[in-house]
Design an enzyme around this catalytic site. Sequence first.
Site, PDB file in Angstrom:
ATOM      1  N   ASN A  27      -2.843   6.078   9.483  1.00 24.69           N
ATOM      2  CA  ASN A  27      -4.074   5.861   8.740  1.00 24.69           C
ATOM      3  C   ASN A  27      -5.168   5.301   9.651  1.00 24.69           C
ATOM      4  O   ASN A  27      -5.018   4.233  10.214  1.00 24.69           O
ATOM      5  CB  ASN A  27      -3.782   4.893   7.597  1.00 24.69           C
ATOM      6  CG  ASN A  27      -5.024   4.247   7.061  1.00 24.69           C
ATOM      7  OD1 ASN A  27      -6.075   4.857   7.052  1.00 24.69           O
ATOM      8  ND2 ASN A  27      -4.902   3.012   6.631  1.00 24.69           N
ATOM      9  N   TYR A  29       7.161   2.521   0.250  1.00 26.05           N
ATOM     10  CA  TYR A  29       7.060   3.843   0.863  1.00 26.05           C
ATOM     11  C   TYR A  29       7.759   4.883  -0.009  1.00 26.05           C
ATOM     12  O   TYR A  29       7.249   5.991  -0.210  1.00 26.05           O
ATOM     13  CB  TYR A  29       7.653   3.811   2.267  1.00 26.05           C
ATOM     14  CG  TYR A  29       6.949   2.825   3.170  1.00 26.05           C
ATOM     15  CD1 TYR A  29       5.775   3.189   3.818  1.00 26.05           C
ATOM     16  CD2 TYR A  29       7.432   1.536   3.342  1.00 26.05           C
ATOM     17  CE1 TYR A  29       5.117   2.281   4.635  1.00 26.05           C
ATOM     18  CE2 TYR A  29       6.777   0.627   4.159  1.00 26.05           C
ATOM     19  CZ  TYR A  29       5.623   0.994   4.803  1.00 26.05           C
ATOM     20  OH  TYR A  29       4.964   0.099   5.588  1.00 26.05           O
ATOM     21  N   CYS A  45      -3.262   0.157   3.529  1.00 24.51           N
ATOM     22  CA  CYS A  45      -1.920   0.425   4.028  1.00 24.51           C
ATOM     23  C   CYS A  45      -1.090  -0.852   4.043  1.00 24.51           C
ATOM     24  O   CYS A  45       0.135  -0.796   4.069  1.00 24.51           O
ATOM     25  CB  CYS A  45      -2.000   1.012   5.428  1.00 24.51           C
ATOM     26  SG  CYS A  45      -3.164   0.179   6.501  1.00 24.51           S
ATOM     27  N   HIS A  46      -1.746  -2.010   4.023  1.00 26.99           N
ATOM     28  CA  HIS A  46      -1.001  -3.264   4.063  1.00 26.99           C
ATOM     29  C   HIS A  46      -0.357  -3.577   2.726  1.00 26.99           C
ATOM     30  O   HIS A  46       0.457  -4.489   2.628  1.00 26.99           O
ATOM     31  CB  HIS A  46      -1.941  -4.401   4.461  1.00 26.99           C
ATOM     32  CG  HIS A  46      -3.196  -4.460   3.648  1.00 26.99           C
ATOM     33  ND1 HIS A  46      -4.254  -3.591   3.835  1.00 26.99           N
ATOM     34  CD2 HIS A  46      -3.551  -5.257   2.622  1.00 26.99           C
ATOM     35  CE1 HIS A  46      -5.212  -3.885   2.969  1.00 26.99           C
ATOM     36  NE2 HIS A  46      -4.813  -4.871   2.210  1.00 26.99           N
ATOM     37  N   GLU A  85      -6.083 -11.282   0.398  1.00 19.80           N
ATOM     38  CA  GLU A  85      -6.262 -10.627  -0.897  1.00 19.80           C
ATOM     39  C   GLU A  85      -5.714 -11.481  -2.029  1.00 19.80           C
ATOM     40  O   GLU A  85      -6.298 -11.526  -3.113  1.00 19.80           O
ATOM     41  CB  GLU A  85      -5.543  -9.277  -0.904  1.00 19.80           C
ATOM     42  CG  GLU A  85      -6.264  -8.230  -0.095  1.00 19.80           C
ATOM     43  CD  GLU A  85      -5.744  -6.840  -0.378  1.00 19.80           C
ATOM     44  OE1 GLU A  85      -6.420  -5.903   0.038  1.00 19.80           O
ATOM     45  OE2 GLU A  85      -4.680  -6.690  -1.005  1.00 19.80           O
TER      46      GLU A  85
END
Length: 183
Positions: free
Chosen positions: A141, A118, A149-150, A176
């Site tokens: 979001n 962040y 966002c993850h 991912e």
Amino acid sequence: MSPGEFKAGGEGLEIAFGFHPSPFGEALVMATPRGLAGLAFCDDESGRGAILADMRRRWPRAGYLEQPQATAPLAARIFDPALWRPEAPLRLVLIGSDFEISVWQTLLRLPLGGATSYGAVAAHLGKPKAARAVGAAVGRNPLSFVVPCHRVLGKGGAITGYHWGLTRKRAMLGWEAGLAKRG
DNA sequence: AAACGAGGTTCCT
DNA sequence: AGGAACCTCGTTT
């Protein structure tokens, strides 16, 4: 897509939505004629009402129509990496404040499997002390997963928080990681 | 390990 | 206009 195209609150916007299976639970997909507008998750049918309310709160003045046949192709494309085409990206409709949109566009540039924090996003925007504001914006979001966002972690790599549940965040990162390994 | 305050932005009253 | 909430961070008990 131009964010200023829509008035705040989604005034005059017609949104089609549908619920579809996904690797991370049932997905709520929202679309306008201009492209994908929203993506959210719930664990089972009982959670549908809650996430639908959650999403509607973001654009209270928009009109909503349940049209699963309209959103199904989008869902199929989002969750099947074989259908990802960098040269023909999904059309996205980002509806939010200037600050939120700049945060989301920063996230869209993150590579697959790439993580940031962040604070780093805040620094990138020229506001090194706005980490918490970035957290708030990332949390708002509306395109969960599509806007990665993850991939935003706490400083030091700790998985800090996630609007749709830390478990789901870990699942996305694992999914991912598997993709990256396979090539 | 937990508690605390600063911090930027948005949402609600 | 005021206050609380937020997917934070660094410092202090």
